[in-house]
Design a protein around this motif. Structure first.
Motif, PDB file in Angstrom:
ATOM      1  N   PHE A   4     -49.942  90.443   7.585  1.00  0.00           N
ATOM      2  CA  PHE A   4     -50.790  89.664   8.501  1.00  0.00           C
ATOM      3  C   PHE A   4     -51.424  88.556   7.687  1.00  0.00           C
ATOM      4  O   PHE A   4     -52.025  88.817   6.646  1.00  0.00           O
ATOM      5  CB  PHE A   4     -51.866  90.569   9.120  1.00  0.00           C
ATOM      6  CG  PHE A   4     -52.791  89.850  10.062  1.00  0.00           C
ATOM      7  CD1 PHE A   4     -52.284  89.162  11.163  1.00  0.00           C
ATOM      8  CD2 PHE A   4     -54.158  89.865   9.862  1.00  0.00           C
ATOM      9  CE1 PHE A   4     -53.128  88.507  12.042  1.00  0.00           C
ATOM     10  CE2 PHE A   4     -55.006  89.209  10.737  1.00  0.00           C
ATOM     11  CZ  PHE A   4     -54.488  88.531  11.834  1.00  0.00           C
ATOM     12  N   ARG A  42     -47.963  87.212  12.031  1.00  0.00           N
ATOM     13  CA  ARG A  42     -47.623  88.617  11.790  1.00  0.00           C
ATOM     14  C   ARG A  42     -46.200  88.639  11.288  1.00  0.00           C
ATOM     15  O   ARG A  42     -45.299  88.177  11.995  1.00  0.00           O
ATOM     16  CB  ARG A  42     -47.725  89.406  13.089  1.00  0.00           C
ATOM     17  CG  ARG A  42     -49.096  89.932  13.334  1.00  0.00           C
ATOM     18  CD  ARG A  42     -48.991  91.387  13.738  1.00  0.00           C
ATOM     19  NE  ARG A  42     -50.299  91.884  14.098  1.00  0.00           N
ATOM     20  CZ  ARG A  42     -50.660  93.143  13.868  1.00  0.00           C
ATOM     21  NH1 ARG A  42     -49.814  93.981  13.296  1.00  0.00           N
ATOM     22  NH2 ARG A  42     -51.841  93.556  14.226  1.00  0.00           N
ATOM     23  N   ASP A  88     -45.818  83.454  14.469  1.00  0.00           N
ATOM     24  CA  ASP A  88     -47.091  83.084  15.078  1.00  0.00           C
ATOM     25  C   ASP A  88     -47.510  84.147  16.091  1.00  0.00           C
ATOM     26  O   ASP A  88     -46.752  84.498  16.991  1.00  0.00           O
ATOM     27  CB  ASP A  88     -46.901  81.724  15.778  1.00  0.00           C
ATOM     28  CG  ASP A  88     -48.199  81.190  16.340  1.00  0.00           C
ATOM     29  OD1 ASP A  88     -49.113  81.999  16.566  1.00  0.00           O
ATOM     30  OD2 ASP A  88     -48.292  79.969  16.541  1.00  0.00           O
ATOM     31  N   VAL A  89     -48.722  84.663  15.936  1.00  0.00           N
ATOM     32  CA  VAL A  89     -49.147  85.753  16.837  1.00  0.00           C
ATOM     33  C   VAL A  89     -49.230  85.291  18.284  1.00  0.00           C
ATOM     34  O   VAL A  89     -49.024  86.067  19.208  1.00  0.00           O
ATOM     35  CB  VAL A  89     -50.516  86.335  16.413  1.00  0.00           C
ATOM     36  CG1 VAL A  89     -50.415  87.049  15.094  1.00  0.00           C
ATOM     37  CG2 VAL A  89     -51.570  85.260  16.390  1.00  0.00           C
ATOM     38  N   HIS A 114     -49.662  91.706  19.478  1.00  0.00           N
ATOM     39  CA  HIS A 114     -50.691  91.603  18.450  1.00  0.00           C
ATOM     40  C   HIS A 114     -51.903  92.429  18.858  1.00  0.00           C
ATOM     41  O   HIS A 114     -52.427  93.223  18.078  1.00  0.00           O
ATOM     42  CB  HIS A 114     -51.094  90.136  18.267  1.00  0.00           C
ATOM     43  CG  HIS A 114     -52.217  89.945  17.299  1.00  0.00           C
ATOM     44  ND1 HIS A 114     -52.160  90.397  16.004  1.00  0.00           N
ATOM     45  CD2 HIS A 114     -53.434  89.348  17.446  1.00  0.00           C
ATOM     46  CE1 HIS A 114     -53.292  90.093  15.390  1.00  0.00           C
ATOM     47  NE2 HIS A 114     -54.096  89.472  16.240  1.00  0.00           N
ATOM     48  N   THR A 146     -53.731  96.012  17.053  1.00  0.00           N
ATOM     49  CA  THR A 146     -54.956  95.617  16.343  1.00  0.00           C
ATOM     50  C   THR A 146     -56.135  96.419  16.872  1.00  0.00           C
ATOM     51  O   THR A 146     -56.242  96.644  18.077  1.00  0.00           O
ATOM     52  CB  THR A 146     -55.250  94.116  16.583  1.00  0.00           C
ATOM     53  OG1 THR A 146     -54.084  93.370  16.251  1.00  0.00           O
ATOM     54  CG2 THR A 146     -56.423  93.663  15.726  1.00  0.00           C
TER      55      THR A 146
END
Ligand code: HEM
Ligand SMILES: Nc1ncnc2c1ncn2[C@@H]1O[C@H](COP(=O)(O)OP(=O)(O)OP(=O)(O)O)[C@@H](O)[C@H]1O
Ligand SMILES: Nc1ncnc2c1ncn2[C@@H]1O[C@H](COP(=O)(O)OP(=O)(O)OP(=O)(O)O)[C@@H](O)[C@H]1O
Ligand SMILES: [Mg+2]
Ligand SMILES: [Mg+2]
Lengths: 240, 222, 216, 216, 222
Positions: free
Chosen positions: C4, C62, C66-67, C74, C78
């Motif tokens: 990350f 990630r 691109d998240v 994502h 999380t």
């Protein structure tokens, strides 16, 4: 980083438009008034009150149209985060509110002689009233936050929700049997109004449109100036 | 997904019943406000009868609106809403569950109280059935539309007033059809068209409102 | 090997620029400690990472992607543990945890989570009756009812007694050993395993300078 | 020489006995540190001292006289700093402090208090925009706008960065030097001047046993 | 003492109205809420006239209840209320200040806007004076009584909830006298008795309500 897209080009365009719009407004209004007040017949049943139409109908159309513009801008703000959309929407709201009020006012003034009452709760009238409240809510919401840009997204969402009201306004007269006039200008089988009435009507519509453009250009100037200042400071910091 | 929905529903119902203060307050408002109108209008039963539907519906609108800030505000203040937005479940579904919980704790009791008020305002018996059905179709719509208003004002000044200003205009169609339906019933006319319209409004609000509310909530974290 | 990372992140809050051109990276098993004075932007950064805030500039990745391309994924992987504990006065700890477990469609054993944080006695007390540390611990217990490989902890040890602090670091260690990533903001030492310290202070825009904005 | 003391205090909270037969005493210039695990009763004791809670049994004395005889006077000369910071999202720090000064009819210099806690830059930010530590510091600044000789601090150092923690202990020291009394609950070391530690843990009713009460 | 009172007043006003724009918000709110009634009961001027007094007093009740929970709850949740209770100023005075601030931000705007609404609902002009005086006497009472209810629900225990609900009926006399006074005026009867009664209720509530509320607040900390 097009969130900071510098709106100079747009500003140049609107500045170019401004004088034409302003002058156009004056000319069209004068012509419209001339035709509307002198050079058009009184209605065979309504008499001279029919002349209210030359204010009422254009303002009504504008009220609806401006809301459409705000909704479109809101959509593009939410989807593409386009900075100008937000500016245009915020600049248009008060103008739209004014047009809606004008429509309501002239409408009820016209209603007194025609229907014998200032106000009836029929679909057309009610839906316009709702639009009036929506305009008000839009403005209230976008200014209800301490943080500068924080209100934009919520207001945009509200504007989109309010779109459901537009078709109701437009078609209420066809869907429900109301006191209010059915569409007599925008019709598949052509206008059903005397041509002499159409001329001033269209002139006034033109006048109202250019008037809107004028106001928009003026308001955008200040809005963009403020936004520019903010962006300059932020980007300046970001690059520093 | 469904698990999340039920979890949310159960939790909101629990909290609703345990701290029933505002819940009962909105009902109390409904009763107290309704009891005022017989006075104003005076004893004449016919006048009252013609008003009853309108009064009941308006008061229902207002008391639903009274309880709207219960929807998201406290979760927003103590950070629960953030965690919900970050959970596996789509925010859309959670809003739907919250709306349902809100209706079960606010709208449904109103429906139950309505007949009492109707009698109080001596509405003719023919109107009752339509009134109830109308409320059953209408109040869920009110809760759904309410989620939009409640979500839009998160973090705003004078949130409760603003909610009212945003939500009430959107309530107007429900109000009009609800009332006209009852009037039609009292006049012995067909009520199905009105009720069908209300049903279709509900059908439209069911997907749209939670979507808009979810978007508004995400915007509120910025 | 999960990763990350973020590139050139800047954030604009309350009418002023808070973070500027900040980049970082955490790998599985690693812990990133955010330090810095009050108001330097630790919480802001964590909220950016959680996706609660949109950065003014910059991107989060990630495993290189691109998240924002798959925000859902994502979010699912999380866990964000903020200053606010989201304790409901009316709900008991068990009910609270049940709720969050349901929301995250996890099938963790509640009792395990509860006892792991020494809340067995309070499990049936409504949140109204919890002490500061007990509230905090309840919030921590939620870590265990959501299976996330990225933990974002904002001053997790605040209000915890020594025993619980120890317990916290064990929790985090276990998470790291199972290949999880941790980003934690703190003012005190959390003594985690292979931690790298990131001093936010250096990316913060000093308020004096920043204040010149708030006029806008 | 001022003194604040309590005899055989017990407290009953949330349907269970929390503290039993606790006695203590602080003199002017002294600091009493309350330690003990989470849920042992530190905050409860501080709330008893502040007069927010009525003890189940036992009495509090000021210079030997029962405080309940003149609750007013006790309140006026006590400052309670709890877990909650009472920050209003809509009010700026300056407005907030002005309010509390007005409420306590004090005539302290606000600017002094603000700068003393390094809040000068944020002084005009609404509470909504404050970071955790800034909120905490604002709450501390209130200490200075109420002239009280007894300070009751509940985990005052929570969320503060190193600088502010130092600042806090200086504040407390100055208060002690001017003959003030301090009672502070904490999990970390506050290194105050002539402090005596009171471990609440020993007076706490262990929850297992306590649970049997909850039937009461 | 007085310093504390003003400090409290200013602070609550600040939080209520951050800026003048918020007054137009109240205006918008009352207009929207008021316009619901004609929507519901139909535009018939005579009917509206008979309702007008009731409508306006319902709006008063609504606006008071909309912001009541915010009166103490948020201060209780974030610990401000504790600090107030521990401040030099007597809690009684602070409650009084809060009640005044609440009235100034909810009741007074309504009094100011009542004429507009009355016109919209075409209430005969004879009613206006009585309506205004009635509102001036009644809405402060509503705010004062409200403090008791708002303070009682703080503990959020079952018992306190019930007592809070017991407070609501206290509103009813105020509302009834408010409405009947206007009706009397419209019927050309004497209004003084009604208004005197309202004045005496206010006089009674002025000392009692803050005292009761203060007691309830202290109890809530236990
Ligand atoms: C407050 C009362 C009234 C309101 C809110 C109102 C609203 C509107 C609106 C929104 C439109 C434009 C619809 C569209 O965009 O196609 C419109 C058009 C029109 N209104 Fe009104 N109106 C009112 C009263 C009246 C009255 C009393 C009359 C005359 C008896 C009238 C005659 C017309 C006519 C002739 C048009 C043009 C119809 C068309 O060609 O579409 N309106 N009105
Ligand atoms: N919601 C918000 N809106 C606008 N500005 C904010 C907001 N929250 C924080 N800020 C500002 O951003 C800056 C950074 O805040 P942040 O909470 O990230 O600091 P922090 O490093 O977490 O401090 P602390 O150690 O005290 O928690 C602060 O100066 C604060 O003024
Ligand atoms: N408002 C309350 N009502 C009832 N019981 C409470 C209340 N607050 C706390 N308790 C109970 O009293 C016990 C002591 O709480 P207290 O807050 O005093 O602990 P503490 O020592 O301050 O713990 P911490 O270090 O976590 O702050 C806890 O077990 C809690 O369950
Ligand atoms: Mg922080
Ligand atoms: Mg404690």
């Amino acid at each position: 980083m097009h969130r900071f897209a510098n709106p100079t080009r747009f500003l140049r365009i609107s500045n170019a438009v401004l004088p034409f719009a302003a002058i156009g407004t004056v000319i069209l209004v004068l012509l419209g008034l001339y035709y509307g007040l002198w050079n058009s017949p009184a209605d065979y049943q309504q008499g001279d009150t029919v002349r209210i139409m030359y204010i009422h109908v254009p303002s009504a159309y504008m009220a609806v149209m401006v809301y459409g513009i705000i909704a479109t801008c809101s959509a593009s703000l939410l989807i593409w985060k386009h900075p100008l959309a937000e500016l245009i929407a915020r600049a248009s709201a008060p103008v739209g509110l004014a047009f809606t009020f004008l429509c309501l006012a002239t409408g009820s003034i016209w209603g007194k002689p025609m229907w014998g009452t200032w106000w009836v709760w029929d679909a057309r009238l009610t839906s316009v009233l709702i639009m009036f409240f929506l305009y008000a809510g839009y403005m209230a919401l976008s200014n209800a936050f301490d943080e500068p840009g924080r209100g934009n997204k919520p207001a945009a969402i509200l504007a989109l929700v309010g779109v459901v009201n537009l078709p109701i306004i437009k078609f209420s007269v066809d869907w429900w049997n109301t006191l209010h006039q059915p569409a007599s200008i925008i019709r598949l089988d052509g206008p059903s109004i005397a041509a002499e009435m159409l001329t001033p009507l269209f002139l006034m519509m033109g006048a109202f449109t250019t008037f809107y453009l004028t106001l928009l250009a003026l308001r955008l100037r200040s809005e963009i100036a403020a936004a520019r200042l903010r962006n300059a400071m932020m980007t300046g910091q970001v690059e520093a | 997904m469904f698990a999340a929905f039920t979890a949310m529903l159960i939790r909101d119902m629990r909290m609703g019943f345990r701290q029933a203060a505002d819940l009962t307050l909105s009902l109390a408002f409904f009763l107290v406000a309704a009891s005022l109108f017989p006075l104003g209008v005076g004893p004449d039963p016919d006048v009252l009868a013609t008003l009853s539907a309108g009064v009941i519906w308006v008061l229902a609108l207002l008391s639903v609106m009274l309880s709207l800030d219960r929807l998201f505000q406290s979760d927003y203040d103590d950070g629960a809403l953030e965690l919900m937005a970050l959970s596996e479940a789509p925010l859309f579904v959670l809003v739907l569950a919250k709306a349902l919980a809100h209706w079960l704790t606010t709208g449904l009791p109103l429906v139950a109280l309505a007949p009492i008020i109707a009698v109080l305002l001596n509405m003719p018996a023919e109107g009752f059935a339509t009134l109830i059905i109308g409320l059953l179709l209408g109040t869920p719509t009110l809760s759904l539309i309410g989620t939009i208003g409640a979500a839009l004002v998160l973090g705003a000044r004078r949130a409760s007033l603003l909610t009212a200003l945003l939500v009430l205009p959107l309530y107007i169609p429900v109000l009009i059809f609800g009332v006209t339906a009852v009037d039609a019933a009292l006049a012995g006319l067909a009520v199905r068209p009105h009720l069908l319209l209300m049903a279709s409004i509900l059908a439209a609000a069911l997907p749209l409102a939670p979507w808009a509310a979810a978007a508004a909530i995400r915007a509120a974290f910025q | 090997m999960v990763e990350f990372s973020g590139k050139e992140l800047s954030s604009f809050r309350g009418g002023r620029l808070v973070l500027r051109d900040l980049s970082f990276s955490v790998r599985g098993g690693e812990a990133l400690l955010l330090t810095g004075p009050n108001g330097s932007g630790k919480s802001t950064l964590l909220r950016l990472m959680a996706g609660l805030l949109d950065p003014l500039t910059g991107t989060l990745f990630r495993d290189g992607v691109d998240v924002t391309e798959d925000a859902e994924a994502h979010r699912h992987s999380t866990y964000y543990f903020g200053h606010a504990e989201a304790i409901k006065p009316a709900l008991t700890i068990r009910e609270d945890l049940q709720f969050w477990r349901g929301l995250n469609q996890a099938d963790t054993d509640l009792e395990e989570a509860i006892s792991a944080l020494g809340l067995s006695e309070q499990a049936d007390l409504p949140g109204r009756y919890l002490s500061a540390g007990q509230r905090r611990r309840t919030a921590l217990a939620r870590l265990m009812v959501k299976g996330a490989d990225l933990w974002l902890l904002d001053e997790p040890s605040v209000g915890l007694d020594k025993a619980s602090t120890k317990l916290l670091s064990d929790l985090v260690k276990r998470h790291q050993d199972s290949g999880g990533m941790v980003v934690a903001a703190t003012h005190v030492d959390l003594n985690l395993a292979n931690e790298t310290v990131l001093d936010i202070g250096q990316f913060a825009v000093d308020p004096g300078e920043a204040l010149s904005f708030s006029g806008v």
